[in-house]
Design an enzyme around this catalytic site. Structure first.
Site, short mmCIF file in Angstrom:
data_model
loop_
_atom_site.label_atom_id
_atom_site.label_comp_id
_atom_site.label_asym_id
_atom_site.label_seq_id
_atom_site.Cartn_x
_atom_site.Cartn_y
_atom_site.Cartn_z
N HIS A 78 65.70 -1.28 12.52
CA HIS A 78 66.20 -1.24 11.13
C HIS A 78 67.30 -2.29 10.90
O HIS A 78 68.24 -2.05 10.16
CB HIS A 78 66.74 0.15 10.78
CG HIS A 78 65.71 1.24 10.81
ND1 HIS A 78 65.02 1.65 9.70
CD2 HIS A 78 65.24 2.00 11.84
CE1 HIS A 78 64.18 2.63 10.04
NE2 HIS A 78 64.29 2.86 11.32
N ASN A 121 62.76 8.05 6.42
CA ASN A 121 61.88 6.90 6.27
C ASN A 121 61.04 7.06 5.00
O ASN A 121 61.06 8.13 4.38
CB ASN A 121 60.92 6.79 7.46
CG ASN A 121 61.56 6.11 8.67
OD1 ASN A 121 62.59 5.45 8.56
ND2 ASN A 121 60.95 6.28 9.82
N HIS A 132 74.10 9.08 11.06
CA HIS A 132 73.88 9.95 12.22
C HIS A 132 73.18 11.23 11.78
O HIS A 132 73.66 11.93 10.88
CB HIS A 132 75.21 10.30 12.88
CG HIS A 132 75.03 10.91 14.23
ND1 HIS A 132 74.19 11.97 14.47
CD2 HIS A 132 75.57 10.59 15.41
CE1 HIS A 132 74.23 12.28 15.76
NE2 HIS A 132 75.07 11.46 16.35
FE1 HDE Z 1 66.13 5.91 14.08
N1 HDE Z 1 67.55 4.75 14.97
N2 HDE Z 1 65.57 6.59 15.89
N3 HDE Z 1 64.57 6.93 13.24
N4 HDE Z 1 66.61 5.19 12.29
C1 HDE Z 1 68.38 3.91 14.34
O1 HDE Z 1 70.71 3.79 14.72
C2 HDE Z 1 66.27 6.46 17.04
C3 HDE Z 1 63.71 7.77 13.89
C4 HDE Z 1 66.09 5.56 11.08
O2 HDE Z 1 70.21 2.05 7.75
C5 HDE Z 1 69.46 3.36 15.22
O3 HDE Z 1 72.52 2.99 13.65
C6 HDE Z 1 65.67 7.23 18.09
C7 HDE Z 1 62.98 8.58 12.94
C8 HDE Z 1 66.70 4.80 10.02
O4 HDE Z 1 71.67 2.12 9.39
C9 HDE Z 1 69.18 4.06 16.57
C10 HDE Z 1 64.57 7.80 17.54
C11 HDE Z 1 63.42 8.19 11.70
C12 HDE Z 1 67.62 3.97 10.64
C13 HDE Z 1 67.96 4.88 16.25
C14 HDE Z 1 64.52 7.41 16.16
C15 HDE Z 1 64.41 7.17 11.91
C16 HDE Z 1 67.55 4.25 12.05
C17 HDE Z 1 69.58 1.85 15.22
C18 HDE Z 1 63.52 8.67 18.20
C19 HDE Z 1 62.96 8.70 10.34
C20 HDE Z 1 68.50 2.94 9.99
C21 HDE Z 1 70.85 1.52 14.48
C22 HDE Z 1 63.96 9.90 18.65
C23 HDE Z 1 63.19 10.10 10.14
C24 HDE Z 1 69.80 3.52 9.55
C25 HDE Z 1 71.47 2.80 14.21
C26 HDE Z 1 70.64 2.47 8.84
C27 HDE Z 1 68.35 3.63 13.01
C28 HDE Z 1 67.39 5.68 17.18
C29 HDE Z 1 63.47 7.83 15.29
C30 HDE Z 1 65.06 6.53 10.81
C31 HDE Z 1 69.06 3.16 17.75
C32 HDE Z 1 66.15 7.31 19.52
C33 HDE Z 1 61.95 9.67 13.27
C34 HDE Z 1 66.39 4.89 8.53
O5 HDE Z 1 70.22 4.90 16.93
#
Ligand code: HDE
Length: 750
Positions: free
Chosen positions: A128, A200, A392
């Site tokens: 992202h 999402n 978070h």
């Molecule tokens: Fe994320 N995801 N994600 N994700 N995600 C990040 O956090 C992660 C997942 C989503 O505009 C990171 O600050 C893991 C689902 C958005 O700043 C990180 C898993 C969904 C955004 C991270 C998921 C999301 C992130 C990278 C699997 C939809 C952007 C930078 C368990 C429900 C937020 C950050 C923004 C961002 C980890 C799965 C949505 C690395 C480990 C499911 C919208 O922490």
């Protein structure tokens, strides 16, 4: 000299503005009257200095008082200074031993300026990375009061929010319109603590367990050897992963559908994906899924448009969001919830609510509106706000709790961890955009970039030295209470429940719910993406997955790839289509849409004035397109045949038939059409051909009708002609409500 005078003028203006800066008059800020709808791209003179550049106010970007006295701020006053406040008289010349001599090491200003610059970049988000944000408000309608004690969901409560939209795979500088999932992350600054709904634009995820997240992202990111392709899933490692981890097939078909290429952030749905647990005042619980419903309807680009825009305007979605907000066409979404009884099985209608690869069709559990989100203010500074915002999944107010979805559980760990590297330490919640609006008294101390000057000597509890502060809150003081969910007595295992094994029925459900034209787009997307893979075995394996979804889908893609059609290896599921999943067949408002109007000196300019006014009145933005910049009959020309391209407009109106300008490419005789030889500028013909191919509404009156003739589109669906501009616009507007002229797309499948 002249430049010196200009600089002096700018400085004086800045000094004058200092007084205003503490109460910036932000257009569209909550409480202020919405600014008049105006063309966002009207050429204007040099921008005046930003008021806040002179003296930043003491509020967070979302309006809460930080409590930091002005005197403690790093930057204020109208004069250029060093970081420690010494005024400077020159920032353009290094200190040298004579004008031609070596630069002196003692030049602190030079070293400070360059050192700070050297460290301006921070690591981009690992996923992202590419995104755009906006401020707004959320107003609750009270419908959720029955199921949650969350204060911000009580009727009439208004909560400031910051939303960041993003793509997943690309780097910070990648194009907006690539085929990908979009992030839709919302920070609600509630007075019971910040709530982050990190969702999402698709309701399901690739994997069922967070432990696979590094794997799916490694597979989607560019290949480690050449680092290509950027921001694409059309490559071997992605398809290798999703064909081997078949749980990914449901999310993959969403990506291959039109949902993977949204027209605008404003026309995207959003989903919390996981099932949450809501808790009421009495401690009773329900399970719930969050949905964002855009006021403008769900709408996408065509694949050709998306590809063209990636080159022409890689910032398309960012620009669209900011233009709409600045024009006063504030984007709106309804927040809704699907509510399920909190039973020990945690299922609804046989669907496992802890499986993030499954939806609950809206026809089985309706989405109930609980409030409205309006985005009404663009960020003041991209880095400070959009880049530094940190979401978070565990930021929850009392009344909203987590479930055992193994994907959600892993996320609860990941989102703090990632900020430690990205934002350089544990104090990122003190960055203005991340500061809660609720009081914070957390006993967290020290660490890199500590901004707070904490008082007291006893950051522990209980204590007798700081008067016992801080005190634990009870239920009545809005404490967050962990729901006492019973944890099953079970052996420790690395395993998933049997219900997680069904990887195909909902993929088929999605496919069966699509209209013929949407199915056609899905077939083409799979064929394109797999066609970009080098490894035959990967294509064959994915075709096997498609055979398990639907024979027509599989056969069509196999034909496109020139490969044999495999037989299914699992029985095809009996599914009930969910009409709510289709984007086609409903009508929507057209607020903030772009209407291109082609004019030349021969056009009926009186009509053009009227039409332009009418387009504004309909909440849309008219853009005049002419051979050259400047004005036509006193109206500003916003696009020329050289700078404008069809993909920018949602509809094209032709008020004239401009003759080829000297800078046009040679006319193509083949396109001369019924009129014999082309007398219209070929770039205008191209504009019309593309708009037609992308199923957009086209209207013409007066001389403009000749363009339709030469483009060969007269009388075809969605091509409107009439005696006057007003008459044509009325019909164009009516047709735009369906987003596109869907019957113009060929569909080979029923
Ligand atoms: Fe994320 N995801 N994600 N994700 N995600 C990040 O956090 C992660 C997942 C989503 O505009 C990171 O600050 C893991 C689902 C958005 O700043 C990180 C898993 C969904 C955004 C991270 C998921 C999301 C992130 C990278 C699997 C939809 C952007 C930078 C368990 C429900 C937020 C950050 C923004 C961002 C980890 C799965 C949505 C690395 C480990 C499911 C919208 O922490």
């Amino acid at each position: 000299s002249k430049p010196a005078q200009i600089v002096k003028g700018v400085v004086e203006a800045a000094v004058e503005k200092v007084g205003d800066a503490l109460t910036p008059d932000v257009p569209g800020a909550p409480g202020s009257a919405p600014p008049p709808l105006e063309e966002p791209t009207t050429p204007h003179g040099p921008l005046p200095p930003k008021a806040e550049q002179g003296a930043p106010d003491t509020r967070t970007p979302t309006g809460a008082e930080t409590g930091v006295p002005k005197i403690a701020k790093g930057q204020q006053g109208a004069y250029l200074t060093t970081a420690n406040g010494a005024r400077l008289r020159d920032t353009d010349h290094s200190l040298k031993a004579g004008p031609r001599g070596p630069v002196l090491l003692q030049d602190h200003h030079l070293r400070e300026k360059i050192t700070h610059f050297d460290h301006e970049r921070i690591p981009e988000r690992v996923v992202h990375a590419r995104g755009a944000g906006a401020h707004g408000t959320f107003v609750a309608n009270g419908a959720a009061e029955k199921v949650t004690r969350a204060g911000f969901l009580k009727q009439g409560r208004e909560t400031p929010v910051f939303v960041r939209f993003s793509t997943v795979l690309g780097s910070r500088g990648s194009a907006d319109t690539v085929r990908d999932t979009r992030g839709f992350a919302t920070k609600f600054y509630t007075d019971e603590g910040t709530f982050d709904l990190v969702g999402n634009n698709m309701p399901v995820f690739f994997i069922q367990d967070a432990i696979k997240f590094p794997d799916v992202i490694h597979a989607g990111k560019p290949h480690p050897d050449r680092e290509i392709p950027q921001a694409q899933s059309a490559h071997d490692t992605f398809w290798d992963f999703v064909s081997l981890h078949t749980e990914a097939q449901h999310h993959t078909i969403w990506n291959m559908s039109d949902r993977g290429i949204p027209r605008s952030y404003r026309t995207m749905e959003g989903f919390g994906v996981h099932t949450f647990r809501l808790v009421d005042e009495a401690g009773a619980t329900v399970l719930a899924k969050f949905h964002w419903k855009p006021k403008l309807g769900v709408h996408s680009l065509t694949w050709e448009e998306a590809q063209m825009i990636s080159g022409m305007d890689p910032d398309f979605h960012r620009r669209d969001l900011y233009d709409a907000i600045e024009a006063g066409a504030f984007p709106e979404w309804e927040l809704g919830i699907q509510v399920f009884p909190d039973t020990p099985e945690e299922t609804f209608a046989g669907i496992d609510l802890l499986d993030p690869t499954k939806i609950v069709p809206e026809e089985l559990a309706p989405v109930q509106a609980i409030g409205t989100l309006t985005l009404n203010k663009t960020p003041r500074n991209f880095f400070a706000e959009t880049e530094q915002v940190a979401f978070h999944v565990g930021h929850l107010p009392p009344g909203i709790d987590v479930t055992n979805d193994p994907l959600m559980q892993g996320r609860l760990f990941s989102y703090v961890d990632t900020q430690l590297t990205r934002l350089g330490g544990p104090n990122f919640t003190q960055i203005p955009i991340n500061r809660p609006h609720a009081d914070v008294n957390d006993m967290l101390r020290d660490g890199f970039h500590q901004h707070a000057v904490h008082a007291g000597v006893a950051p522990y509890r209980p204590n007798s030295l700081d008067g016992g502060n801080p005190f634990p809150a009870g239920d009545r003081e809005h404490a967050f209470v962990d729901t006492p969910v019973t944890v099953a007595e079970a052996p420790k295992v690395r395993a998933a429940p049997a219900s997680f094994d069904d990887h195909y029925s909902q993929v088929r459900l999605f496919w069966q719910s699509m209209s013929p034209v949407e199915k056609e787009h899905i077939i083409r997307a799979y064929t394109f993406e797999l066609g970009k893979c080098y490894h035959q075995a990967i294509k064959e394996r994915q075709l096997q997955c498609l055979a398990n979804v639907d024979p027509v889908l599989c056969e069509q893609v196999a034909t496109g790839l020139g490969l044999p059609v495999p037989q299914p290896t699992v029985p095809l599921a009996e599914v009930q289509p969910s009409p709510a999943l289709s984007q086609v067949g409903r009508e929507w408002p057209a607020d903030g849409r772009m209407v291109g109007i082609v004019v030349d000196a021969q056009a009926d300019l009186g009509d053009v004035h009227d039409v332009r006014r009418e387009v504004f009145a309909a909440g849309m933005v008219p853009l005049l397109i002419a051979a050259h910049g400047g004005t036509v009959d006193g109206l500003p020309v916003q696009r020329t045949f050289a700078t404008g391209r069809s993909v920018e407009f949602d509809a094209v109106l032709l008020a004239g038939a401009p003759a080829p300008a000297p800078d046009a490419l040679p006319a193509r005789d083949a396109k001369a059409g019924a009129a014999g030889s082309a007398t219209v500028d070929p770039r205008v013909l191209l504009l019309v051909e593309e708009a037609w191919r992308h199923a957009k509404v086209i209207g013409a009156w007066g001389a403009g009708a000749e363009v339709l003739n030469q483009a060969g589109v007269t009388g075809t669906p969605g091509v409107v002609t009439g005696g006057s501009g007003a008459e044509v616009l009325a019909e164009v507007q009516r047709l735009m409500a369906a987003h596109r002229v869907w019957e113009r797309f060929p569909a080979s499948v029923a």
